[in-house]
Design an enzyme around this catalytic site. Sequence first.
Site, PDB file in Angstrom:
ATOM      1  N   ASP A 144       0.855  -1.189   0.000  1.00 24.46           N
ATOM      2  CA  ASP A 144       0.000   0.000   0.000  1.00 24.46           C
ATOM      3  C   ASP A 144       0.888   1.235   0.000  1.00 24.46           C
ATOM      4  OD1 ASP A 144      -2.508   1.485   0.237  1.00 24.46           O
ATOM      5  OD2 ASP A 144      -1.850   1.963   2.264  1.00 24.46           O
ATOM      6  N   SER A 145       0.304   2.380  -0.323  1.00 25.49           N
ATOM      7  CA  SER A 145       1.036   3.640  -0.270  1.00 25.49           C
ATOM      8  C   SER A 145       1.386   4.028   1.172  1.00 25.49           C
ATOM      9  CB  SER A 145       0.196   4.749  -0.906  1.00 25.49           C
ATOM     10  OG  SER A 145      -1.049   4.854  -0.242  1.00 25.49           O
ATOM     11  N   CYS A 204      -3.872  -0.903  -2.321  1.00 28.98           N
ATOM     12  CA  CYS A 204      -4.084   0.523  -2.590  1.00 28.98           C
ATOM     13  C   CYS A 204      -4.860   0.694  -3.898  1.00 28.98           C
ATOM     14  CB  CYS A 204      -2.720   1.194  -2.699  1.00 28.98           C
ATOM     15  SG  CYS A 204      -2.758   2.936  -3.154  1.00 28.98           S
ATOM     16  N   GLU A 254      -6.222  10.945   8.061  1.00 31.13           N
ATOM     17  CA  GLU A 254      -4.855  10.901   8.583  1.00 31.13           C
ATOM     18  C   GLU A 254      -4.637  11.897   9.723  1.00 31.13           C
ATOM     19  OE1 GLU A 254      -1.904  10.682   5.462  1.00 31.13           O
ATOM     20  OE2 GLU A 254      -2.620   8.646   5.039  1.00 31.13           O
ATOM     21  N   CYS A 277     -11.173   3.760  -2.043  1.00 30.50           N
ATOM     22  CA  CYS A 277      -9.918   4.237  -1.454  1.00 30.50           C
ATOM     23  C   CYS A 277      -9.783   3.587  -0.087  1.00 30.50           C
ATOM     24  CB  CYS A 277      -9.955   5.762  -1.321  1.00 30.50           C
ATOM     25  SG  CYS A 277      -8.558   6.454  -0.401  1.00 30.50           S
ATOM     26  N   HIS A 335      -8.814   4.557   2.689  1.00 33.94           N
ATOM     27  CA  HIS A 335      -9.139   5.339   3.877  1.00 33.94           C
ATOM     28  C   HIS A 335     -10.647   5.567   4.082  1.00 33.94           C
ATOM     29  CE1 HIS A 335      -4.910   6.074   3.706  1.00 33.94           C
ATOM     30  NE2 HIS A 335      -4.902   7.059   4.585  1.00 33.94           N
TER      31      HIS A 335
HETATM   32  N1  I24 Z   1      -4.737   7.166   9.862  1.00 38.45           N
HETATM   33  C1  I24 Z   1      -4.058   7.012   8.725  1.00 38.45           C
HETATM   34  N2  I24 Z   1      -2.851   7.538   8.469  1.00 38.45           N
HETATM   35  C2  I24 Z   1      -2.244   8.261   9.425  1.00 38.45           C
HETATM   36  C3  I24 Z   1      -4.128   7.891  10.797  1.00 38.45           C
HETATM   37  C4  I24 Z   1      -2.868   8.454  10.639  1.00 38.45           C
HETATM   38  N3  I24 Z   1      -2.529   9.107  11.775  1.00 38.45           N
HETATM   39  C5  I24 Z   1      -3.582   8.952  12.621  1.00 38.45           C
HETATM   40  N4  I24 Z   1      -4.543   8.226  12.022  1.00 38.45           N
HETATM   41  N5  I24 Z   1      -1.028   8.795   9.210  1.00 38.45           N
HETATM   42  O1  I24 Z   1      -4.607   6.248   7.723  1.00 38.45           O
HETATM   43  C6  I24 Z   1      -0.374   8.698   7.933  1.00 38.45           C
HETATM   44  C7  I24 Z   1       1.046   9.124   7.976  1.00 38.45           C
HETATM   45  N6  I24 Z   1       1.869   8.318   8.894  1.00 38.45           N
HETATM   46  C8  I24 Z   1       1.583   6.884   8.834  1.00 38.45           C
HETATM   47  C9  I24 Z   1       2.539   6.094   9.723  1.00 38.45           C
HETATM   48  O2  I24 Z   1       3.876   6.371   9.446  1.00 38.45           O
HETATM   49  C10 I24 Z   1       4.195   7.746   9.425  1.00 38.45           C
HETATM   50  C11 I24 Z   1       3.268   8.567   8.574  1.00 38.45           C
HETATM   51  C12 I24 Z   1      -5.772   5.476   7.967  1.00 38.45           C
HETATM   52  C13 I24 Z   1      -5.463   4.203   8.683  1.00 38.45           C
HETATM   53  C14 I24 Z   1      -6.378   3.107   8.321  1.00 38.45           C
HETATM   54  C15 I24 Z   1      -6.016   1.812   8.997  1.00 38.45           C
HETATM   55  C16 I24 Z   1      -5.856   7.876  12.571  1.00 38.45           C
HETATM   56  C17 I24 Z   1      -6.003   6.385  12.771  1.00 38.45           C
HETATM   57  C18 I24 Z   1      -5.207   5.681  13.674  1.00 38.45           C
HETATM   58  C19 I24 Z   1      -5.381   4.303  13.859  1.00 38.45           C
HETATM   59  C20 I24 Z   1      -6.334   3.618  13.121  1.00 38.45           C
HETATM   60  C21 I24 Z   1      -7.113   4.312  12.203  1.00 38.45           C
HETATM   61  C22 I24 Z   1      -6.941   5.686  12.026  1.00 38.45           C
HETATM   62  F1  I24 Z   1      -4.274   6.319  14.371  1.00 38.45           F
HETATM   63  F2  I24 Z   1      -7.652   6.360  11.164  1.00 38.45           F
HETATM   64  N1  DGL Z   2      -4.040   4.045  -0.440  1.00 41.23           N
HETATM   65  C1  DGL Z   2      -4.587   5.100  -1.283  1.00 41.23           C
HETATM   66  C2  DGL Z   2      -5.787   4.540  -2.071  1.00 41.23           C
HETATM   67  O1  DGL Z   2      -6.402   3.563  -1.728  1.00 41.23           O
HETATM   68  C3  DGL Z   2      -5.026   6.286  -0.467  1.00 41.23           C
HETATM   69  C4  DGL Z   2      -3.874   7.074   0.106  1.00 41.23           C
HETATM   70  C5  DGL Z   2      -2.987   7.697  -0.939  1.00 41.23           C
HETATM   71  O2  DGL Z   2      -3.406   8.637  -1.643  1.00 41.23           O
HETATM   72  O3  DGL Z   2      -1.867   7.209  -1.091  1.00 41.23           O
HETATM   73  O4  DGL Z   2      -6.116   5.085  -3.097  1.00 41.23           O
END
Ligand code: I24
Ligand code: DGL
Length: 276
Positions: free
Chosen positions: A9-10, A72, A152, A184, A186
């Site tokens: 995944d991304s 992804c 995120e 997507c 998310h």
């Molecule tokens: N959810 C996602 N990405 C993040 C996040 C989040 N931070 C808090 N939550 N960060 O995606 C992205 C960037 N990071 C990722 C880790 O390495 C460094 C950079 C959605 C996740 C789907 C499983 C909120 C959050 C969480 C736990 C579970 C779900 C969720 F903390 F939305």
């Molecule tokens: N994983 C990407 C998707 O399902 C969402 C996050 C991104 O833009 O990289 O399209």
Amino acid sequence: MKAPIGVIDSGVGGLTVVREMIERLPKESIIYIGDDARCPYGPKSPEEVASYTVELAEALQHLGIKMLVIACNTATAAALPIVSEAFDFPIIGVIEPGSRAALQVSKNEKIVVLGTIGTVKSEAYNRAILRRSDGRAEVQALACPNFVPIVEAGEYDTPQAKEVVAETLSVLDSDTFDTAILGCTHYPLLEKQIRDYFPPSVEIISSAVETVKDVDRTLRAFGIQNKESGRTIRFYTTGERSEFKEIVEDWLPIERPVVEHINLQAVIRSKGRTLR
Ligand code: I24
Ligand code: DGL
């Protein structure tokens, strides 16, 4: 066959697919790579996304996988045909399973796809749905570039999220479709907001469950299910290990997840040796 299933995944979004795999494929080992260092893929060009996706698949080939899941949507849209050509193991994406499920539940074959800019521009869902319906379906696709940042930021369950969802979806006329695909990784986290916005007659499809059914079928078709006990699950991120680990711990029912940083080029260059 004991080798793990690779999932790419991304970033962390593909953990929504891993969660279903853990539950529905209890004997299968999994190796996940999230490309956090280069996330998001959504706004990037298809060429760039395709080259990253090939790199992730190549790294997993070196680590020794028996099949690959591109979790992804943006990477599936940009690279599934290319990656499928380039490797010998079976490869599945998230777009075919979601499209199939949407056509199964839709009564009028009028479907809307929500996704990133890259996924929508690729028209990969449109093509998959039209092919499966012999051209009968009517497909609309809407890019929702504000959805990933809200998730995120951890704000998916807030009044602001509700507002952004309403504003983004307001361009759709809900009389013109009866099924919406969350195209997507998310968007399942925004499902409540999306559900509340649409009239109750609109069915919402998230592809994670459908994708895992496809994984199961593929394992059987190739006769490569794991019959031994003691599966392992490992996570790699191209980004920050500790941040990634926190999200894994929060999201998955795993006590002490194994999470490592990975240097893709180092793995790919280490010809013949598989890292453990
Ligand atoms: N959810 C996602 N990405 C993040 C996040 C989040 N931070 C808090 N939550 N960060 O995606 C992205 C960037 N990071 C990722 C880790 O390495 C460094 C950079 C959605 C996740 C789907 C499983 C909120 C959050 C969480 C736990 C579970 C779900 C969720 F903390 F939305
Ligand atoms: N994983 C990407 C998707 O399902 C969402 C996050 C991104 O833009 O990289 O399209």
